[in-house]
Design an enzyme around this catalytic site. Structure first.
Site, PDB file in Angstrom:
ATOM      1  N   ASN A 112       0.914  -1.608  -0.204  1.00 41.05           N
ATOM      2  CA  ASN A 112      -0.126  -0.281  -0.017  1.00 41.05           C
ATOM      3  C   ASN A 112       1.245   1.138   0.348  1.00 41.05           C
ATOM      4  O   ASN A 112       1.971   1.013   0.069  1.00 41.05           O
ATOM      5  CB  ASN A 112      -0.694  -0.349   1.233  1.00 41.05           C
ATOM      6  N   LYS A 130     -13.848   0.894  15.611  1.00 39.29           N
ATOM      7  CA  LYS A 130     -12.758   0.432  15.811  1.00 39.29           C
ATOM      8  C   LYS A 130     -12.438   0.448  17.528  1.00 39.29           C
ATOM      9  O   LYS A 130     -11.327  -0.418  18.361  1.00 39.29           O
ATOM     10  CB  LYS A 130     -11.320   1.204  14.876  1.00 39.29           C
ATOM     11  N   LYS A 141     -10.906  -2.980  18.771  1.00 44.51           N
ATOM     12  CA  LYS A 141     -10.197  -3.721  18.596  1.00 44.51           C
ATOM     13  C   LYS A 141     -10.178  -2.973  20.621  1.00 44.51           C
ATOM     14  O   LYS A 141      -8.559  -3.477  20.240  1.00 44.51           O
ATOM     15  CB  LYS A 141      -9.174  -2.444  17.965  1.00 44.51           C
ATOM     16  N   ASP A 188      -4.554  -6.277   5.197  1.00 43.15           N
ATOM     17  CA  ASP A 188      -5.185  -6.942   5.385  1.00 43.15           C
ATOM     18  C   ASP A 188      -5.625  -8.566   4.829  1.00 43.15           C
ATOM     19  O   ASP A 188      -5.894  -9.407   5.784  1.00 43.15           O
ATOM     20  CB  ASP A 188      -7.181  -6.554   5.724  1.00 43.15           C
ATOM     21  N   LYS A 214       8.457 -17.598 -10.610  1.00 43.64           N
ATOM     22  CA  LYS A 214       7.608 -17.064 -10.596  1.00 43.64           C
ATOM     23  C   LYS A 214       6.281 -16.803 -11.909  1.00 43.64           C
ATOM     24  O   LYS A 214       6.313 -18.294 -12.928  1.00 43.64           O
ATOM     25  CB  LYS A 214       7.895 -16.418 -12.008  1.00 43.64           C
TER      26      LYS A 214
HETATM   27  O1  PMT Z   1       2.466   6.198   6.277  1.00 42.16           O
HETATM   28  P1  PMT Z   1       2.124   7.354   5.944  1.00 42.16           P
HETATM   29  O2  PMT Z   1       2.344   7.397   4.811  1.00 42.16           O
HETATM   30  O3  PMT Z   1       2.811   8.402   6.555  1.00 42.16           O
HETATM   31  O4  PMT Z   1       0.796   7.724   6.163  1.00 42.16           O
HETATM   32  C1  PMT Z   1       0.090   7.626   7.786  1.00 42.16           C
HETATM   33  C2  PMT Z   1      -0.885   6.799   7.820  1.00 42.16           C
HETATM   34  C3  PMT Z   1      -1.813   6.685   6.334  1.00 42.16           C
HETATM   35  C4  PMT Z   1      -0.643   5.166   7.073  1.00 42.16           C
HETATM   36  C5  PMT Z   1      -1.086   6.048   9.368  1.00 42.16           C
HETATM   37  O5  PMT Z   1      -1.777   7.312   9.214  1.00 42.16           O
HETATM   38  C6  PMT Z   1      -2.503   5.489   9.000  1.00 42.16           C
HETATM   39  O6  PMT Z   1      -3.232   5.794   9.060  1.00 42.16           O
HETATM   40  N1  PMT Z   1      -2.499   4.279   9.956  1.00 42.16           N
HETATM   41  C7  PMT Z   1      -2.866   2.435   9.816  1.00 42.16           C
HETATM   42  C8  PMT Z   1      -3.263   2.521   8.448  1.00 42.16           C
HETATM   43  C9  PMT Z   1      -4.133   1.616   8.436  1.00 42.16           C
HETATM   44  O7  PMT Z   1      -3.747  -0.402   8.459  1.00 42.16           O
HETATM   45  O8  PMT Z   1      -5.419   2.075   9.041  1.00 42.16           O
HETATM   46  P2  PMT Z   1      -6.441   0.377   9.730  1.00 42.16           P
HETATM   47  O9  PMT Z   1      -7.928   1.141  10.157  1.00 42.16           O
HETATM   48  O10 PMT Z   1      -7.321  -0.429   8.396  1.00 42.16           O
HETATM   49  O11 PMT Z   1      -6.239  -0.115  10.092  1.00 42.16           O
HETATM   50  C10 PMT Z   1      -6.454   0.364  11.919  1.00 42.16           C
HETATM   51  C11 PMT Z   1      -5.864  -0.603  12.915  1.00 42.16           C
HETATM   52  O12 PMT Z   1      -4.777  -1.894  12.836  1.00 42.16           O
HETATM   53  C12 PMT Z   1      -4.227   0.260  12.795  1.00 42.16           C
HETATM   54  O13 PMT Z   1      -3.352   1.007  13.314  1.00 42.16           O
HETATM   55  C13 PMT Z   1      -2.841  -0.823  12.282  1.00 42.16           C
HETATM   56  O14 PMT Z   1      -1.764  -0.320  12.611  1.00 42.16           O
HETATM   57  C14 PMT Z   1      -3.830  -1.951  12.396  1.00 42.16           C
HETATM   58  N2  PMT Z   1      -4.100  -3.494  12.134  1.00 42.16           N
HETATM   59  C15 PMT Z   1      -4.837  -3.559  11.069  1.00 42.16           C
HETATM   60  C16 PMT Z   1      -4.703  -4.850   9.979  1.00 42.16           C
HETATM   61  C17 PMT Z   1      -4.069  -5.800  10.744  1.00 42.16           C
HETATM   62  N3  PMT Z   1      -3.778  -7.126  10.079  1.00 42.16           N
HETATM   63  N4  PMT Z   1      -2.804  -5.258  11.719  1.00 42.16           N
HETATM   64  C18 PMT Z   1      -3.027  -4.269  12.273  1.00 42.16           C
HETATM   65  O15 PMT Z   1      -2.264  -3.899  13.421  1.00 42.16           O
END
Ligand code: PMT
Length: 412
Positions: free
Chosen positions: A211, A338, A342, A280, A290
């Site tokens: 991403n 969330k 979480k 995710d 490949k």
């Molecule tokens: O890195 P930058 O370019 O500075 O951009 C910043 C950002 C947009 C990445 C940052 O501000 C941000 O939003 N980070 C979280 C991104 C994310 O995965 O969000 P989410 O809503 O999908 O996940 C929710 C939370 O669960 C997050 O804290 C994530 O780290 C965590 N997560 C998600 C999926 C997973 N499998 N494990 C996790 O721990």
């Protein structure tokens, strides 16, 4: 970080030498600007020797550089731009009046007008001069403009009188600098685990799913936390950023590797902040060779990755857990969901479709949703300023949660 100290003409000018030393011990680069009056009390050589930097003494004259002379006619602009903070100590009644009125007849006054950095003044003067309505009016004018005033102490003054007018203690002045630059060590004793950046989930040896996370947000939090005294472990996906000073980085690639690195370091951490954009889903199978192109549509089966944050929050005890929420719609509703789903203490929600927010930008626009019900919407700020506000909220929440636990214990 770089601090410019303006030294003006008062008996307390010699105390600025100790300030230079203390601020350097704190890791700041210090540059000194002296007014003509200051040079009557102490020589530029003292400051040049202590700071290891040239000392600027005048706007048009040649400046003193411990050997090399440098023309300084437009240097106030360069100094203004490179300073993270302007500290004037001691500040005379004269310099306060000039600052208040916007006069610009020497290096320090032009620097004051030209800088956009925060300004702190620590006045020192005779008690009657300090109490004079003109000085007090100037002080109020500066305060209203956002200048931080470190008030003088009371005591015996060099002029033989007793009262307010002595330069504030050096520790008090250094504390004001730390507070303004958010370098106070208010996270000392905390061990912080931070995730940052993207993960990469391999399809085959040459292709992967990832991403747009640059890691800037998580790295800003890591840098701010280390500056504020925390021991920081940064578990980072592949990014193009330097490890912030004082931070230990653990490089990972996939969600599974990130999970392992987090699980290993979680027990010792008192605060965990999950800023990483973890995939995710990952391909259910990674091909060892490949994948060959052919003319048929390709279907790939994906499986969910482990939710690292949710897993960490299951057994958190007193550990404070901060998650992020990257949303493209219904930000408030999704962030609140969330927070509960979480089991986090704080969710930092960003609408990643907003201009200047989310992935890769140097700025972000976030709302902080806390477990105690407080929602704090922040304007567009640099990612380092957002990081500071997140840490401020973590401290506030830690205080609230500790208070609750103690009240509960004493009630049982
Ligand atoms: O890195 P930058 O370019 O500075 O951009 C910043 C950002 C947009 C990445 C940052 O501000 C941000 O939003 N980070 C979280 C991104 C994310 O995965 O969000 P989410 O809503 O999908 O996940 C929710 C939370 O669960 C997050 O804290 C994530 O780290 C965590 N997560 C998600 C999926 C997973 N499998 N494990 C996790 O721990």
């Amino acid at each position: 970080m770089r601090i410019t100290i303006g030294v003006t003409g008062g008996v307390a000018a010699y105390k600025a030498a100790e300030l230079v030393r203390l601020l350097q011990q704190d890791g700041f680069t210090v540059e000194v600007v002296m007014t003509r009056g200051a040079r009557e009390f102490i020589t530029p050589l003292t400051f040049a020797a202590l700071s290891g930097q040239k000392v600027i003494t005048d706007l048009f004259e040649k400046s003193f550089s411990g050997g090399a002379n440098v023309e300084s006619a437009i240097e106030h602009i360069a100094v203004a731009q490179r300073s993270d903070l302007l500290l004037v100590a001691p500040a005379t009644a004269d310099i306060l009046a000039k600052f208040a009125r916007g006069m610009a007849d020497d290096f320090l006054t032009t620097l004051y007008l030209a800088t956009t950095a925060p300004v702190i003044v620590a006045p020192a003067m005779n008690v009657n001069m300090w109490n004079h309505p003109a000085t007090q009016e100037n002080i109020e004018m500066l305060r209203a403009r956002g200048v931080k005033i470190v008030n003088p102490d009371e005591g015996y003054l060099a002029c033989g009188m007793t009262g307010a007018g002595r330069l504030a203690g050096q520790q008090e002045i250094v504390a004001a600098v730390r507070q303004t630059l958010h370098t106070q060590k208010d996270f000392e004793g905390e061990t912080m685990l931070i995730t940052a950046g993207p993960t990469c989930e391999d399809l085959d040896p040459v292709r992967y799913l990832t991403n747009r996370s640059s890691g800037k947000m998580g790295y800003a939090v890591a840098e701010a936390a280390a500056r504020r005294g925390a021991k920081v472990s940064l578990v980072s996906g592949p990014v193009n950023l330097e490890t912030p000073s004082g931070v230990e980085r653990f490089a990972v690639r996939t969600a599974e590797e990130m999970r392992h690195a987090v699980v290993d370091r979680l027990p010792e951490s008192t605060i965990a902040i999950f800023a990483a954009a973890v995939a995710d889903y990952r391909p259910a199978e990674t091909q060892t060779k490949k994948m060959k192109r052919n003319r048929e549509p390709l279907t790939i089966r994906f499986e969910p990755t482990p939710d690292i944050l949710a897993e960490a929050a299951q057994t958190k005890g007193e550990r404070l857990i901060v998650g992020f929420a990257a949303e493209t719609e219904l930000v408030v509703e999704n962030a609140r969901k969330k927070l509960a789903a979480k089991n986090a203490d704080l969710i930092v929600a960003n609408d990643v479709t907003a201009e200047g927010a989310g992935f890769d930008h140097d700025t972000n626009i976030v709302t902080l949703f806390s477990r105690d019900g407080r929602d704090l919407a922040l304007p567009k700020l640099s990612k380092s300023a957002v990081a500071q506000r997140i840490l401020d909220e973590v401290l506030r929440l830690r205080g609230v949660l500790r208070h609750k636990t103690e009240s509960h214990r004493s009630a049982v």
